[in-house]
Enzyme design. Structure first.
Site, PDB file in Angstrom:
ATOM      1  N   ASP A   1      16.715  -3.618  14.962  1.00  0.00           N
ATOM      2  CA  ASP A   1      17.120  -4.714  14.085  1.00  0.00           C
ATOM      3  C   ASP A   1      15.938  -5.072  13.189  1.00  0.00           C
ATOM      4  O   ASP A   1      14.789  -4.706  13.466  1.00  0.00           O
ATOM      5  CB  ASP A   1      17.564  -5.929  14.900  1.00  0.00           C
ATOM      6  N   ASP A   2      16.231  -5.796  12.089  1.00  0.00           N
ATOM      7  CA  ASP A   2      15.180  -6.090  11.117  1.00  0.00           C
ATOM      8  C   ASP A   2      14.295  -7.258  11.534  1.00  0.00           C
ATOM      9  O   ASP A   2      13.139  -7.346  11.117  1.00  0.00           O
ATOM     10  CB  ASP A   2      15.800  -6.385   9.747  1.00  0.00           C
TER      11      ASP A   2
ATOM     12  N   CYS B   1       3.325 -11.783   0.560  1.00  0.00           N
ATOM     13  CA  CYS B   1       3.272 -13.055   1.265  1.00  0.00           C
ATOM     14  C   CYS B   1       3.546 -12.780   2.742  1.00  0.00           C
ATOM     15  O   CYS B   1       4.524 -12.128   3.080  1.00  0.00           O
ATOM     16  CB  CYS B   1       4.305 -14.023   0.696  1.00  0.00           C
TER      17      CYS B   1
ATOM     18  N   CYS C   1       7.398 -11.344  -1.672  1.00  0.00           N
ATOM     19  CA  CYS C   1       7.973 -11.606  -0.350  1.00  0.00           C
ATOM     20  C   CYS C   1       8.291 -10.298   0.367  1.00  0.00           C
ATOM     21  O   CYS C   1       9.120  -9.507  -0.094  1.00  0.00           O
ATOM     22  CB  CYS C   1       9.240 -12.450  -0.505  1.00  0.00           C
TER      23      CYS C   1
ATOM     24  N   CYS D   1       5.325 -16.340   6.935  1.00  0.00           N
ATOM     25  CA  CYS D   1       6.227 -16.519   8.076  1.00  0.00           C
ATOM     26  C   CYS D   1       5.725 -15.804   9.332  1.00  0.00           C
ATOM     27  O   CYS D   1       6.175 -16.095  10.433  1.00  0.00           O
ATOM     28  CB  CYS D   1       7.640 -16.064   7.722  1.00  0.00           C
TER      29      CYS D   1
ATOM     30  N   CYS E   1      39.123  -7.498 -27.933  1.00  0.00           N
ATOM     31  CA  CYS E   1      38.445  -7.402 -29.216  1.00  0.00           C
ATOM     32  C   CYS E   1      38.916  -8.499 -30.144  1.00  0.00           C
ATOM     33  O   CYS E   1      40.114  -8.732 -30.295  1.00  0.00           O
ATOM     34  CB  CYS E   1      38.699  -6.038 -29.873  1.00  0.00           C
TER      35      CYS E   1
END
Length: 497
Positions: free
Chosen positions: A384-385, A475, A275, A478, A39
């Site tokens: 998995d992603d 989007c 995205c 990819c 302070c």
């Protein structure tokens, strides 16, 4: 600087990289903050100043997953703008001493993974430009597809550059038009740049946020006890005990000062194309982006994958961390029991040096391991992603088989990645993407699985839209090569890198 991989700061694993995160804080001047670190004797802005940079520091910690190569914070006390930035993690870059020196009631911060421009201190953000009318600092998540053309134009009119980052172009454009007033300078700049951007901009007296007309990269607004906050993800607002207010709309600029939040739109409305990989992989599971809870989206992607690609099995395991939600969703939908069959070494980070390609591929054995007690003798579904080059997937199958699995069925909670990204994601060249040249059967053989299946594009989009029916576009470049903005070819130097 740590070991650089191949032609820049290449990560030592086989994942797509978003990668930047931004945050900004504005505290109303003259109002002391509860819980300030220290302070001032007179209770004035110095208290707020200490907290503005500190709050951004905490926010960057919560956004560390979005970039691990450099970090920086800029701060304004109403008359002067200071900045501290360096290579490394947030904990590497900031000490109690240099953070205490960043005093002011406005602050912006940035964590970076190299996309446009190389991995050097010159490209670390925020960028600050000081000129006779004042100072402006910019932190940018995204990538401009017309960067080279604008830079060439600016150089021809006398501008000089200290970096290879497209963010410096944004700073120079704002400075060039600043005599017209802040609002006009921002509008002129944003209408000139093309690509993806979520911006935190700071002058001596205000904080500005802006999001590209397609909303490709995320940005949200939060309320603090005595001010406002901008961040790439809502988890950063939660981390500082703020209140999430809303997402910044595509094509919106917000100007924050003592009068509150002024919002206006620039240009014509375009189709929203956020995205999709924010939900698949990039964002933290506790974030909410465009009114879609990230973990809920991953659960529904996993459930949709189970509907589309069932297989007889004894156990479902997820690849930490972003594959865990989809694995749980797959288990719930299929009825196959879920198990924590793969363990992640949480102490492996960007400092892990792997100079050769073979060592980079083998890093998976250091980063991940399997639990034999959960997998031995069983038919295992691994979720998995994504699959990028295929090297990580091959090592994962080896790890699971080494743990005694009788069968290994690989399932991916996104479609095959076939095309590079031009909007702020570090993507290999198309020739390096395994799905661009190989079909599902060939990839299955390459990674050594008993079976392989990807989530369909329709299934992925349906899973996300089911979380928020008002979400009207993503989007998908990819996956399909269809981009929301015209993009240059890979040979002219603009390709994401």
């Amino acid at each position: 600087m740590k070991e650089l991989y191949e032609s820049g700061c290449m990560a030592a694993d086989d994942k797509l990289r978003d990668k930047c995160g931004v945050a900004g804080v504005y505290f109303n001047r003259g109002k002391a903050l509860a819980g300030a670190d220290d302070c001032a004797a007179d209770g004035t802005d110095e208290t707020a100043g200490a907290n503005a940079a500190t709050i951004v520091y905490y926010a960057l910690y919560s956004l560390q997953h979005r970039g691990q190569e450099s970090a920086g914070i800029a701060v304004s006390d109403g008359t002067d703008v200071k900045v501290h930035k360096d290579m490394g993690l947030v904990s590497d870059v900031f000490t109690a001493e240099n953070l205490a020196a960043l005093r002011g009631h406005i602050s912006i911060g940035h964590v970076r993974y190299a996309t446009a421009g190389g991995c050097t201190i010159d490209n670390a953000q925020p960028f600050v430009n000081r000129f006779k009318l004042g100072s402006v600092a910019v932190a940018h998540n995204g990538q401009l597809v017309n960067y080279e053309q604008i830079r060439e134009m600016l150089e021809e009119t006398g501008s000089t550059f200290n970096s290879t980052s497209d963010t410096e172009v944004i700073v120079k454009l704002i400075a060039k038009s600043y005599r017209k007033g802040l609002e006009r300078a921002l509008t002129d700049t944003i209408q000139m740049i093309k690509g993806s951007f979520a911006l935190c901009v700071m002058t001596e007296n205000c904080l500005i946020g802006a999001r590209d007309p397609n909303g490709i990269r995320p940005l949200c607004l939060g309320k603090l006890e005595n001010g406002w906050m901008l961040a790439s993800e809502s988890c950063a607002i939660d981390a500082v005990n703020g209140e999430f207010v809303r997402d910044i709309h595509p094509g919106e600029i917000v100007i924050i000062n003592d009068d509150g939040v002024l919002s206006f739109e620039f240009g014509e409305k375009t189709s929203k194309r956020s995205c999709i990989f924010e939900y698949v992989y990039f964002a933290r599971p506790d974030s909410i982006i465009d009114q879609i809870a990230v973990e809920e989206a991953r659960l529904r992607m996993g459930a949709m994958l189970a509907k589309e690609s069932p297989v007889p099995a004894d156990v479902v395991v997820g690849v930490p961390d972003s594959g865990l939600g989809a694995a749980l969703g797959y288990s719930r939908e299929s009825g196959v029991p879920y198990a924590m069959g793969i363990v992640k070494n949480k102490y492996i980070g960007r400092t892990f040096i792997a100079p050769t390609q073979k060592e980079r591929e083998n890093m998976v054995f250091v980063k991940l391991n399997a639990l034999k007690s959960e997998l031995s003798g069983k038919r295992v579904i691994v979720i998995d992603d994504s699959i990028v080059r295929g090297t990580t997937s091959r090592r994962l199958v080896q790890i699971v088989r080494r743990a005694g699995a009788r069968e290994v069925h690989f399932r991916v909670s996104s479609p095959p990645v076939k095309f590079p990204c031009y909007f702020g994601i570090d993507t290999p060249k198309r020739a390096e993407l395994i799905s661009s040249a190989h079909d599902e059967e060939e990839i299955c053989k390459e990674i050594g699985a008993d079976s392989l299946a990807f989530l369909s594009a329709d299934g992925m989009f349906e899973a996300c839209r089911s979380c928020n029916p008002a979400q009207y576009g993503f989007c998908k470049g990819c996956f399909t090569g269809e981009y929301p903005i015209s993009v240059p070819g890979e040979l002219n130097g603009i390709r994401t890198r």
